[in-house]
Design a protein around this motif. Structure first.
Motif, PDB file in Angstrom:
ATOM      1  N   VAL A  27      -3.260  17.008   8.878  1.00 58.74           N
ATOM      2  CA  VAL A  27      -2.469  15.790   9.051  1.00 58.74           C
ATOM      3  C   VAL A  27      -3.415  14.636   9.366  1.00 58.74           C
ATOM      4  CG1 VAL A  27      -0.618  14.652  10.317  1.00 58.74           C
ATOM      5  CG2 VAL A  27      -0.537  17.135   9.933  1.00 58.74           C
ATOM      6  N   HIS A  28      -3.330  13.592   8.574  1.00 60.58           N
ATOM      7  CA  HIS A  28      -4.190  12.413   8.715  1.00 60.58           C
ATOM      8  C   HIS A  28      -3.320  11.232   9.129  1.00 60.58           C
ATOM      9  CE1 HIS A  28      -7.982  10.275   7.436  1.00 60.58           C
ATOM     10  NE2 HIS A  28      -7.145   9.254   7.487  1.00 60.58           N
ATOM     11  N   ALA A  29      -3.657  10.608  10.252  1.00 64.17           N
ATOM     12  CA  ALA A  29      -2.918   9.425  10.698  1.00 64.17           C
ATOM     13  C   ALA A  29      -3.621   8.184  10.168  1.00 64.17           C
ATOM     14  CB  ALA A  29      -2.846   9.389  12.225  1.00 64.17           C
ATOM     15  N   ASN A  30      -2.906   7.419   9.390  1.00 69.46           N
ATOM     16  CA  ASN A  30      -3.501   6.254   8.724  1.00 69.46           C
ATOM     17  C   ASN A  30      -2.961   4.961   9.326  1.00 69.46           C
ATOM     18  OD1 ASN A  30      -5.226   5.195   6.679  1.00 69.46           O
ATOM     19  ND2 ASN A  30      -3.408   4.630   5.500  1.00 69.46           N
ATOM     20  N   ASN A  31      -3.779   3.926   9.266  1.00 73.68           N
ATOM     21  CA  ASN A  31      -3.380   2.664   9.885  1.00 73.68           C
ATOM     22  C   ASN A  31      -2.690   1.715   8.920  1.00 73.68           C
ATOM     23  OD1 ASN A  31      -5.570   2.140   8.317  1.00 73.68           O
ATOM     24  ND2 ASN A  31      -6.909   1.467   9.973  1.00 73.68           N
ATOM     25  N   SER A  32      -2.250   2.211   7.791  1.00 73.32           N
ATOM     26  CA  SER A  32      -1.533   1.360   6.840  1.00 73.32           C
ATOM     27  C   SER A  32      -0.430   2.164   6.180  1.00 73.32           C
ATOM     28  CB  SER A  32      -2.499   0.808   5.789  1.00 73.32           C
ATOM     29  OG  SER A  32      -1.849  -0.147   4.977  1.00 73.32           O
ATOM     30  N   ALA A  33       0.518   1.445   5.611  1.00 75.07           N
ATOM     31  CA  ALA A  33       1.682   2.095   5.016  1.00 75.07           C
ATOM     32  C   ALA A  33       1.402   2.559   3.592  1.00 75.07           C
ATOM     33  CB  ALA A  33       2.860   1.127   5.018  1.00 75.07           C
ATOM     34  N   TYR A  34       2.137   3.577   3.169  1.00 77.81           N
ATOM     35  CA  TYR A  34       2.082   4.054   1.785  1.00 77.81           C
ATOM     36  C   TYR A  34       3.363   3.588   1.101  1.00 77.81           C
ATOM     37  CZ  TYR A  34      -1.644   6.996   3.607  1.00 77.81           C
ATOM     38  OH  TYR A  34      -2.796   7.431   4.213  1.00 77.81           O
ATOM     39  N   ASP A  35       3.334   2.385   0.583  1.00 74.42           N
ATOM     40  CA  ASP A  35       4.557   1.820   0.025  1.00 74.42           C
ATOM     41  C   ASP A  35       4.769   2.201  -1.428  1.00 74.42           C
ATOM     42  OD1 ASP A  35       2.331   0.355  -0.665  1.00 74.42           O
ATOM     43  OD2 ASP A  35       3.394  -1.550  -0.761  1.00 74.42           O
ATOM     44  N   THR A  36       3.794   2.840  -2.060  1.00 75.81           N
ATOM     45  CA  THR A  36       3.944   3.309  -3.434  1.00 75.81           C
ATOM     46  C   THR A  36       2.953   4.426  -3.692  1.00 75.81           C
ATOM     47  OG1 THR A  36       3.850   2.698  -5.784  1.00 75.81           O
ATOM     48  CG2 THR A  36       2.336   1.566  -4.291  1.00 75.81           C
ATOM     49  N   LEU A  37       3.306   5.326  -4.622  1.00 75.65           N
ATOM     50  CA  LEU A  37       2.406   6.392  -5.034  1.00 75.65           C
ATOM     51  C   LEU A  37       1.867   6.146  -6.445  1.00 75.65           C
ATOM     52  CD1 LEU A  37       4.450   9.508  -3.779  1.00 75.65           C
ATOM     53  CD2 LEU A  37       2.562   8.328  -2.626  1.00 75.65           C
ATOM     54  N   ASP A  38       2.233   5.015  -7.032  1.00 73.84           N
ATOM     55  CA  ASP A  38       1.796   4.709  -8.400  1.00 73.84           C
ATOM     56  C   ASP A  38       0.283   4.475  -8.400  1.00 73.84           C
ATOM     57  OD1 ASP A  38       1.264   3.604 -10.926  1.00 73.84           O
ATOM     58  OD2 ASP A  38       3.259   2.706 -11.029  1.00 73.84           O
ATOM     59  N   PRO A  39      -0.481   5.284  -9.157  1.00 69.12           N
ATOM     60  CA  PRO A  39      -1.953   5.157  -9.112  1.00 69.12           C
ATOM     61  C   PRO A  39      -2.476   3.927  -9.845  1.00 69.12           C
ATOM     62  CG  PRO A  39      -1.337   6.722 -10.809  1.00 69.12           C
ATOM     63  CD  PRO A  39      -0.054   6.338 -10.107  1.00 69.12           C
ATOM     64  N   HIS A  40      -1.621   3.269 -10.604  1.00 71.59           N
ATOM     65  CA  HIS A  40      -2.087   2.155 -11.433  1.00 71.59           C
ATOM     66  C   HIS A  40      -1.652   0.783 -10.916  1.00 71.59           C
ATOM     67  CE1 HIS A  40      -2.161   5.242 -14.971  1.00 71.59           C
ATOM     68  NE2 HIS A  40      -3.237   5.320 -14.209  1.00 71.59           N
ATOM     69  N   THR A  41      -0.960   0.725  -9.795  1.00 67.51           N
ATOM     70  CA  THR A  41      -0.506  -0.581  -9.319  1.00 67.51           C
ATOM     71  C   THR A  41      -1.205  -1.023  -8.038  1.00 67.51           C
ATOM     72  OG1 THR A  41       1.343   0.420  -8.112  1.00 67.51           O
ATOM     73  CG2 THR A  41       1.770  -0.312 -10.369  1.00 67.51           C
ATOM     74  N   VAL A  42      -1.933  -0.136  -7.390  1.00 70.04           N
ATOM     75  CA  VAL A  42      -2.704  -0.499  -6.195  1.00 70.04           C
ATOM     76  C   VAL A  42      -4.093   0.111  -6.318  1.00 70.04           C
ATOM     77  CG1 VAL A  42      -0.734  -0.730  -4.659  1.00 70.04           C
ATOM     78  CG2 VAL A  42      -1.842   1.491  -4.923  1.00 70.04           C
ATOM     79  N   ARG A  43      -5.040  -0.469  -5.590  1.00 68.63           N
ATOM     80  CA  ARG A  43      -6.403   0.065  -5.659  1.00 68.63           C
ATOM     81  C   ARG A  43      -7.154  -0.149  -4.337  1.00 68.63           C
ATOM     82  NH1 ARG A  43     -11.360  -1.904  -7.811  1.00 68.63           N
ATOM     83  NH2 ARG A  43     -12.661  -0.240  -8.644  1.00 68.63           N
ATOM     84  N   ASP A  44      -6.434  -0.325  -3.272  1.00 66.89           N
ATOM     85  CA  ASP A  44      -7.110  -0.539  -1.995  1.00 66.89           C
ATOM     86  C   ASP A  44      -7.403   0.791  -1.316  1.00 66.89           C
ATOM     87  OD1 ASP A  44      -4.533   0.103  -1.490  1.00 66.89           O
ATOM     88  OD2 ASP A  44      -4.153  -1.477  -0.054  1.00 66.89           O
ATOM     89  N   VAL A  45      -8.324   0.742  -0.357  1.00 62.74           N
ATOM     90  CA  VAL A  45      -8.700   1.952   0.361  1.00 62.74           C
ATOM     91  C   VAL A  45      -7.559   2.453   1.237  1.00 62.74           C
ATOM     92  CG1 VAL A  45     -10.251   2.847   2.146  1.00 62.74           C
ATOM     93  CG2 VAL A  45     -11.161   1.455   0.294  1.00 62.74           C
ATOM     94  N   ALA A  46      -6.734   1.539   1.745  1.00 59.66           N
ATOM     95  CA  ALA A  46      -5.654   1.941   2.645  1.00 59.66           C
ATOM     96  C   ALA A  46      -4.739   2.962   1.984  1.00 59.66           C
ATOM     97  CB  ALA A  46      -4.853   0.708   3.079  1.00 59.66           C
ATOM     98  N   ARG A  47      -4.581   2.878   0.659  1.00 63.59           N
ATOM     99  CA  ARG A  47      -3.676   3.792  -0.032  1.00 63.59           C
ATOM    100  C   ARG A  47      -4.415   4.685  -1.021  1.00 63.59           C
ATOM    101  NH1 ARG A  47       0.413  -1.115  -1.261  1.00 63.59           N
ATOM    102  NH2 ARG A  47      -1.605  -2.132  -1.345  1.00 63.59           N
ATOM    103  N   VAL A  48      -5.724   4.923  -0.754  1.00 65.78           N
ATOM    104  CA  VAL A  48      -6.523   5.694  -1.692  1.00 65.78           C
ATOM    105  C   VAL A  48      -6.182   7.179  -1.653  1.00 65.78           C
ATOM    106  CG1 VAL A  48      -8.447   6.170  -0.126  1.00 65.78           C
ATOM    107  CG2 VAL A  48      -8.884   5.938  -2.576  1.00 65.78           C
ATOM    108  N   ALA A  49      -5.651   7.666  -0.540  1.00 64.94           N
ATOM    109  CA  ALA A  49      -5.407   9.104  -0.394  1.00 64.94           C
ATOM    110  C   ALA A  49      -4.462   9.638  -1.464  1.00 64.94           C
ATOM    111  CB  ALA A  49      -4.857   9.395   1.002  1.00 64.94           C
TER     112      ALA A  49
END
Length: 517
Positions: A27-49
């Motif tokens: 279990v990894h606690a992250n400091n940002s939200a995962y508002d989408t799982l689409d791999p082609h619409t975001v590219r920031d580190v916060a949602r890289v997982a």
């Protein structure tokens, strides 16, 4: 034919036989939200997982310093004119639903990225036109670029391949399946989606049939959970609720965790530059004298030595000091007398009245709030009012990509998405990347000419000189406030082994980790 084939040895070394053994969950606690799982619409580190664990690219970045290894592609070759890149794909890759991956899926994925113009798509758009990706056969794909590109190879890990059959079945009104992929996964990655809640995060279940195989140990289940409050994340790790946290904590938080016998801190040199982006396109920051006042109003030593307790390195420009292409410049100093001189020069031309400056900070990232407060203190001594507004990363990120909603200043990190100076000075100050990545609205013909040339020439020494020239001009223009290059202090439970840190992804590629004995 100018043939370039990357070694297979590194990839083959990863393909260990599956031994089949039930394992624990991570279990990894992250400091940002995962508002989408689409791999082609975001590219920031916060949602890289979600991108790294649910999807695969043609190549993959691993370790530190980052190394490119073959992944979905076994090798590639480049035509003599540098325009056609042909990739030879593995023939043993299946998506999570059992569908074999073919070159048609790669073509669809790139076309989808180009059509959506989001995430990494904005990087590929200047390089390749829609329709110029071709499936030669089931396991060979060719891309024909508009012009030779010196960075294309470093970007192919971002061509994350989706199951085209599944996504097409869920397309609505030519949306390329965007609504579907927000909360579904259609990939071949090491983990399959088990549960997703945008308010909480996601759970992934190990994909036993992944083409790279598995070693004797692994995590059968991974969870990336959104926990915005820093102290809650730290206490959760110390209690054993979480096995890992984001690796960029404040020094006092790192020291607190070091004192816990059940916690380990993995220290790595990074290429993550902390800076304050300034809106160069909006008054009064569109005036160089005003920006010069700003760069002399920030207490660099106070921030680095007191707030960060000396755990980072002063970085005088936007290019990491440990990367080729960084110019040798001294860096601006905190000097309020000099700042006042520049401010007086500004007032002589524009008048004495200066509006309130708005600084946007990242909720849950105390370093950004502390930098804003320090900037506010410096500007108060110059008689300039500052308003600080904190927002979650998805909100501030979205606002930054629109010149109308971009705050006057935003302190944040430029992370490593690929290892080339273009990732830093090119994307943040090149006109071709405005406004999605060049959020500063900075435009300079001299800089653009050098950045554009550096994207085409292949000689490393020549490219280094071009980037040094461009970065030095950005520095002389005081287009931003550049503060430090960071170290990564990855906090994990001692029950976690084999975390392979890479600046590209910040150690969130969980296929390598496993429970300790």
């Amino acid at each position: 034919m100018n043939k370039t084939i990357l070694a297979l040895a590194a990839a083959l070394a990863l393909a260990l036989p599956t031994m089949g053994m039930a394992q624990e969950r991570y279990v990894h606690a992250n400091n940002s939200a995962y508002d989408t799982l689409d791999p082609h619409t975001v590219r920031d580190v916060a949602r890289v997982a979600s991108r790294l664990n649910f999807y695969d690219g043609l190549y993959r970045w691993v370790d530190n310093p980052p190394e490119l290894i073959p992944w979905l592609a076994k090798s590639h070759e480049v035509s003599e004119d540098g325009l056609t890149w042909t990739f030879h794909l593995r023939d043993d890759v299946t998506f999570h639903d059992g569908t074999p991956m073919t070159a048609a899926d790669v073509v669809y994925s790139l076309e989808r990225m180009l059509a959506l113009k989001k995430g990494a798509g904005s990087l590929f758009l200047p390089m390749i036109d829609p329709g110029n990706a071709k499936a030669i056969d089931d396991h060979t794909v060719a891309f024909t670029l508009k012009e030779p590109s010196a960075i294309f190879a470093s970007l192919v890990p971002d061509i994350l391949v989706v199951n085209s059959k599944t996504v097409k079945e869920h397309e609505v009104d030519d949306d390329w399946g965007q609504n579907y992929l927000i909360d579904h996964v259609a990939g071949s990655g090491s983990y399959m989606l088990k549960r997703y809640d945008p308010a909480r995060g996601f759970i992934g279940e190990r994909f036993a049939d992944h083409f790279a195989g598995w070693g004797e140990k692994y995590y059968d289940e991974i969870e990336f959970r959104t926990v915005l409050e820093t102290n809650t994340r730290i206490q959760g790790l110390m209690r054993g609720d979480y096995q890992g946290l984001d690796g960029y904590l404040a020094p006092d938080q790192v020291e607190r965790l070091k004192g816990d016998e059940d916690v380990q801190i993995i220290e790595e040199e990074s290429m993550r530059v902390f800076h304050i982006a300034m809106h160069n396109g909006r008054a009064p920051l569109d005036d160089k004298n005003f920006r010069m006042a700003m760069v002399h109003a920030f207490d660099y030593d106070g921030y680095i030595n007191e707030i960060m307790q000396g755990t980072v390195a002063r970085n005088p420009t936007i290019v990491p000091g440990n990367l080729w292409g960084a110019p040798d410049v001294p860096g601006y100093e905190f000097d309020l007398e000099k700042a006042k001189e520049y401010l007086d020069a500004y007032k002589a031309e524009h008048g004495d009245e200066i509006r309130t400056i708005k600084i946007g900070t990242l909720a849950g990232f105390s370093e950004t709030e502390q930098a804003a407060a320090l900037m506010q203190n410096g500007l108060a001594q110059l008689g300039i009012d500052v308003e600080i507004e904190s927002s979650p990363w998805p909100v501030i990120s979205s606002n930054m990509q629109n010149p109308e909603t971009m705050p006057d200043m935003v302190p944040y990190w430029k992370s490593t998405y690929y290892v080339d100076p273009n990732n830093w000075v090119g994307e943040l100050y090149g006109s071709r990347y405005a406004p999605t990545r060049n959020v500063s609205d900075y435009h300079n013909a001299y800089v653009d000419e050098r950045l554009e040339k550096a994207l085409v020439v292949t000689d490393r020494d020549e490219r280094a000189m071009l980037y040094e020239d461009a970065t030095k001009r950005v520095y002389e223009d005081a287009a931003g406030i550049w503060i430090y290059n960071t170290k990564w202090y990855g906090p994990y439970a001692r029950s976690v082994s084999n975390v392979r840190f890479c600046p590209v992804g910040n150690g969130q590629d969980m296929r390598w980790a496993y429970p300790a004995d």
